[in-house]
Design an enzyme around this catalytic site. Structure first.
Site, PDB file in Angstrom:
ATOM      1  N   SER A 159       0.851  -1.236  -0.122  1.00 17.60           N
ATOM      2  CA  SER A 159       0.002   0.045   0.043  1.00 17.60           C
ATOM      3  C   SER A 159       0.719   1.332   0.010  1.00 17.60           C
ATOM      4  O   SER A 159       1.668   1.391  -0.899  1.00 17.60           O
ATOM      5  CB  SER A 159      -0.859   0.128   1.188  1.00 17.60           C
ATOM      6  OG  SER A 159      -2.012   0.871   0.979  1.00 17.60           O
ATOM      7  N   GLU A 256     -10.105  -3.393  -5.863  1.00 16.10           N
ATOM      8  CA  GLU A 256      -9.587  -2.507  -5.174  1.00 16.10           C
ATOM      9  C   GLU A 256      -9.623  -1.210  -6.048  1.00 16.10           C
ATOM     10  O   GLU A 256      -9.363  -1.210  -7.368  1.00 16.10           O
ATOM     11  CB  GLU A 256      -7.934  -2.687  -5.027  1.00 16.10           C
ATOM     12  CG  GLU A 256      -7.820  -3.777  -4.256  1.00 16.10           C
ATOM     13  CD  GLU A 256      -6.126  -3.607  -3.733  1.00 16.10           C
ATOM     14  OE1 GLU A 256      -5.947  -2.523  -3.590  1.00 16.10           O
ATOM     15  OE2 GLU A 256      -5.401  -4.896  -3.998  1.00 16.10           O
ATOM     16  N   HIS A 286      -8.242  -5.024  -1.022  1.00  9.37           N
ATOM     17  CA  HIS A 286      -6.909  -4.360  -0.403  1.00  9.37           C
ATOM     18  C   HIS A 286      -6.493  -5.281   0.497  1.00  9.37           C
ATOM     19  O   HIS A 286      -7.177  -5.748   1.607  1.00  9.37           O
ATOM     20  CB  HIS A 286      -7.138  -2.917  -0.183  1.00  9.37           C
ATOM     21  CG  HIS A 286      -5.869  -2.303   0.074  1.00  9.37           C
ATOM     22  ND1 HIS A 286      -4.965  -1.885  -0.958  1.00  9.37           N
ATOM     23  CD2 HIS A 286      -5.079  -1.712   1.087  1.00  9.37           C
ATOM     24  CE1 HIS A 286      -4.056  -1.353  -0.343  1.00  9.37           C
ATOM     25  NE2 HIS A 286      -4.098  -1.480   1.102  1.00  9.37           N
TER      26      HIS A 286
END
Length: 319
Positions: A159, A256, A286
């Site tokens: 991320s 996502e 995610h």
């Protein structure tokens, strides 16, 4: 059992969701979707860490608090780790949340699969420490590993940590003298590559994503940038000069809002001559690798990552 489909883009592979994972994801969505977009500001740090602490711990890995390059963090050590090799993992949390301790079990799975010690630094978080504090800390950690004698280093990040990991690659490629220790390769999980939030999947996956809203992400990014230009290549790896980077592997869920951050980055990297590939996991949200122990896709992705890292660490010769 998952099947894979090589797309028209030779750099992208889609993994079909299994029936078991589809059932598991339906149950998960019923739990998390009522809270979609609610993790905001510094108040989200405690609940976010609590989520990551629930990742199943791998067998045979020990954890130890430590300091590298002046940054505190956690070591994840498999049994009899390979000397001279290390993984630097940059944790996620939208630049505002996350800690090395909370991510230690997820990173422990990488250490277990590679037989290599991994270090997770506690880089400075926004809004107390806006851009470029986190990037500076990641660089300091990398150089700290080199100073400790690690000669083969693989870089990982998830991320926001994927953003910082990819930024580190560009920095090292542009600023390291000849003969310096270069990363052997990188793996990033659902990286945030475009802080301008211009990817089409912010619209096309808005309903499918069970966690994030664009308004939520925009506020977290604003907190991190502190007025800095989101299109600056130093902040958004998508816009950087990618030629000359080491091999990169990206894993991302098909459900996502950040899907296009991965696809566009890999497309640009391949065009620049980089050995880059992206694996897209159907039906996955995610952070789906955190579902190790309950999702087949999590195990398959982690196994694939482990094989790539082992290959890179074994293939790269020194001197």
């Amino acid at each position: 059992m998952n099947t894979t489909i090589q797309e028209n883009r030779i750099w992208s592979t889609t993994h079909r969701i299994s029936a078991e994972d589809k059932t598991a994801m339906t149950a998960m969505r019923a739990i998390v979707e009522p809270n979609k977009g609610r993790l905001q500001g510094t108040a989200a740090r405690v609940p976010f860490d609590a989520i990551m602490e629930r990742v199943a711990a791998p067998a045979g890995v020990t954890y130890e608090a430590g300091t590298v390059g002046g940054l505190s963090g956690w070591w994840c050590r498999p049994e009899d780790p390979k000397s001279g090799d290390a993984i630097l993992h940059i944790h996620g949390g939208w630049f505002n949340w996350g800690s090395a301790q909370a991510f230690r079990h997820l990173v422990g799975h990488m250490a277990a699969r590679t037989g290599v010690a991994a270090f997770v630094p506690d880089y400075r978080l926004a809004p107390e420490h806006p851009f470029p504090a986190a990037s500076e800390d990641v660089r300091a950690t990398y150089f700290g590993l080199v100073e400790r004698g690690y000669s083969k280093i693989a870089v990982m990040g998830d991320s926001a940590g994927g953003n910082l990991a990819l930024g580190l690659l560009v920095y090292l490629s542009a600023n390291s003298p000849s003969g310096a220790v270069a990363p052997v390769g990188a793996v990033v999980l659902s990286p945030v590559t475009d802080l301008s939030l211009t990817g089409a999947s912010w619209e096309t996956r808005a309903s499918a994503d069970p966690y994030f809203l664009r308004s939520q992400a925009a506020e977290l990014v604003r907190s991190y940038l502190g007025g800095h230009d989101p299109a600056d290549p130093l902040a958004s790896p998508l816009y950087g000069k990618l030629a000359g980077l080491p091999p990169i592997r990206v894993h991302v869920g098909d459900d996502e809002v950040l899907l296009d951050d991965s696809l566009r980055y890999v497309e640009r990297a391949v065009a620049a001559g980089v050995d880059a590939r992206v694996d897209v996991w159907e039906g996955m949200p995610h952070g789906f690798l955190s579902g190790i122990g309950s999702l087949a896709a999590s195990k398959q992705a982690l196994d694939q990552i482990g094989r790539f890292l082992v290959d890179r660490l074994n293939l790269v010769k020194l001197g």
